[in-house]
Scaffold this active site. Structure first.
Site, PDB file in Angstrom:
ATOM      1  N   ASN A  12       0.849  -1.192  -0.069  1.00 37.49           N
ATOM      2  CA  ASN A  12      -0.126   0.134   0.013  1.00 37.49           C
ATOM      3  C   ASN A  12       0.873   1.140   0.086  1.00 37.49           C
ATOM      4  O   ASN A  12       1.572   1.461   1.137  1.00 37.49           O
ATOM      5  CB  ASN A  12      -0.953  -0.079   1.143  1.00 37.49           C
ATOM      6  N   LYS A  14       0.114   4.352  -0.545  1.00 37.71           N
ATOM      7  CA  LYS A  14      -0.649   5.467   0.315  1.00 37.71           C
ATOM      8  C   LYS A  14      -0.399   6.534  -0.880  1.00 37.71           C
ATOM      9  O   LYS A  14      -0.371   6.479  -1.953  1.00 37.71           O
ATOM     10  CB  LYS A  14       0.018   5.794   1.718  1.00 37.71           C
ATOM     11  N   HIS A  99      -9.408   1.300   4.966  1.00 37.65           N
ATOM     12  CA  HIS A  99      -8.077   1.724   5.472  1.00 37.65           C
ATOM     13  C   HIS A  99      -8.199   2.376   6.773  1.00 37.65           C
ATOM     14  O   HIS A  99      -9.113   3.555   6.695  1.00 37.65           O
ATOM     15  CB  HIS A  99      -7.192   2.069   4.745  1.00 37.65           C
ATOM     16  N   GLU A 101      -6.657   4.956   7.514  1.00 39.58           N
ATOM     17  CA  GLU A 101      -6.464   6.285   7.317  1.00 39.58           C
ATOM     18  C   GLU A 101      -7.782   6.818   7.067  1.00 39.58           C
ATOM     19  O   GLU A 101      -7.866   8.056   7.004  1.00 39.58           O
ATOM     20  CB  GLU A 101      -5.356   6.400   6.592  1.00 39.58           C
ATOM     21  N   GLU A 168      -5.217  -4.527  10.562  1.00 37.25           N
ATOM     22  CA  GLU A 168      -4.224  -3.870  10.793  1.00 37.25           C
ATOM     23  C   GLU A 168      -4.458  -2.876  12.075  1.00 37.25           C
ATOM     24  O   GLU A 168      -5.022  -2.019  11.880  1.00 37.25           O
ATOM     25  CB  GLU A 168      -4.028  -2.901   9.686  1.00 37.25           C
ATOM     26  N   GLY A 174       2.724   2.314  10.514  1.00 36.69           N
ATOM     27  CA  GLY A 174       3.492   3.529  10.775  1.00 36.69           C
ATOM     28  C   GLY A 174       4.392   3.870  11.999  1.00 36.69           C
ATOM     29  O   GLY A 174       5.215   5.097  11.746  1.00 36.69           O
ATOM     30  N   SER A 214       3.821  -2.002  10.102  1.00 35.43           N
ATOM     31  CA  SER A 214       5.186  -1.977  10.321  1.00 35.43           C
ATOM     32  C   SER A 214       5.733  -3.464   9.989  1.00 35.43           C
ATOM     33  O   SER A 214       6.816  -3.761  10.704  1.00 35.43           O
ATOM     34  CB  SER A 214       5.650  -1.653  11.872  1.00 35.43           C
TER      35      SER A 214
HETATM   36  P1  13P Z   1       3.242   0.630   7.605  1.00 34.00           P
HETATM   37  O1  13P Z   1       3.806  -0.587   6.977  1.00 34.00           O
HETATM   38  O2  13P Z   1       4.029   1.629   7.143  1.00 34.00           O
HETATM   39  O3  13P Z   1       3.181   0.296   9.211  1.00 34.00           O
HETATM   40  O4  13P Z   1       1.822   0.446   7.029  1.00 34.00           O
HETATM   41  C1  13P Z   1       0.827  -0.264   7.122  1.00 34.00           C
HETATM   42  C2  13P Z   1      -0.463  -0.031   6.500  1.00 34.00           C
HETATM   43  O5  13P Z   1      -1.122   0.814   6.775  1.00 34.00           O
HETATM   44  C3  13P Z   1      -0.658  -0.835   5.380  1.00 34.00           C
HETATM   45  O6  13P Z   1      -1.940  -0.616   4.678  1.00 34.00           O
END
Ligand code: 13P
Length: 255
Positions: A12, A14, A99, A101, A168, A174, A214
């Site tokens: 992903n 983003k 997601h 976010e 997740e 992140g 992560s």
């Molecule tokens: P990270 O791997 O940067 O923690 O992000 C995970 C994520 O949100 C994948 O959709």
């Protein structure tokens, strides 16, 4: 996961990588990662970079692509939005929905996520439904409650189609914090049981459940060894072709 479903390694991106960077990444990754017939690899570039990415990976049918989000309606006066049907025309396989976010920044609640999953299924794309608890929810002992609520909302609006889910934990996204193998295993079990409760045994057994938060080369093998983890959704560590290639080529041990 059914015996036929292969582990899925999904990237992903983003809001990183425009069309030029996506094309450049595709070239580097293709030379670093040889197709592995025992696994699937999928990329979720920003919508504006999808066409460039799909074109740049034409010679690599093992590298799949998907969109990070779609609008909940088929079409209409929704400036700036993209429908699932439009995304399907670009030659994609997948679409993310829910997601964390999107839930946090854009107000995608359970009802909206469910509507998006329906549009994605109608378009012929495969949804990956993202679910997960915040740190406050986990600390308040609400892990099961939150996951069950998110899962039931989606299952109540679809027609028994097999789905892919991404667990997740929001606190691991992140942050560099990864769920321990035990935590991931426990959460994946809760997810599968909630699917069983909301959709029945067949749906639960066929569900593909990814872990995200992560994920990196240093923890991928440990995570993939957890029973019930059928793949990963990778953010930060998917932006560098070498790093993501090493994640995708990890040893799957005795799976
Ligand atoms: P990270 O791997 O940067 O923690 O992000 C995970 C994520 O949100 C994948 O959709």
């Amino acid at each position: 996961m059914t015996a036929r479903a292969k582990p899925l390694f999904a990237a992903n991106w983003k809001m990183f990588k425009g069309p030029l960077e996506a094309e450049e990444f595709a070239g580097s990754f293709s030379s670093l990662y040889a197709a592995h017939p025992d696994r699937r690899v999928a990329f979720f570039p920003p919508a504006i970079s999808l066409e460039a990415f799909v074109r740049a990976t034409e010679q690599r049918p093992d590298l799949e692509a998907g969109i990070q989000d779609v609008h909940e309606e088929v079409d209409g006066a929704h400036t700036g939005a993209i429908s699932a049907l439009m995304a399907a025309q670009v030659g994609l396989t997948w679409a993310l929905a829910g997601h964390s976010e999107r839930r946090r920044e854009f107000g995608d609640d359970d009802a909206l996520v469910s509507a998006k999953v329906c549009r994605i299924l109608d378009s012929g794309l495969k949804p990956i439904v993202c679910i997960g608890e915040t740190l406050e929810e986990r600390e308040a002992g609400m892990l099961s409650e939150v996951l069950e609520r998110q899962i039931r909302a989606v299952l109540a609006s679809v027609d028994g189609e097999p789905l892919t889910w991404a667990y997740e934990p929001v606190w691991a996204i992140g942050t560099g914090l990864t769920a321990s193998p035990d935590d991931a295993g426990e959460a994946h079990e809760i997810v599968r049981e909630a699917i069983r409760g909301g959709g029945g045994g067949e749906l639960a057994d066929s569900a593909v459940i990814l872990y995200g938060g992560s994920v990196k080369p240093g923890n991928i093998e440990q995570l993939m060894a957890v029973p019930g983890v059928d793949g990963v959704l990778v953010g930060g560590a998917s932006l560098d072709p070498e790093t993501f290639a090493s994640i995708c080529a990890c040893s799957l041990g005795a799976r």
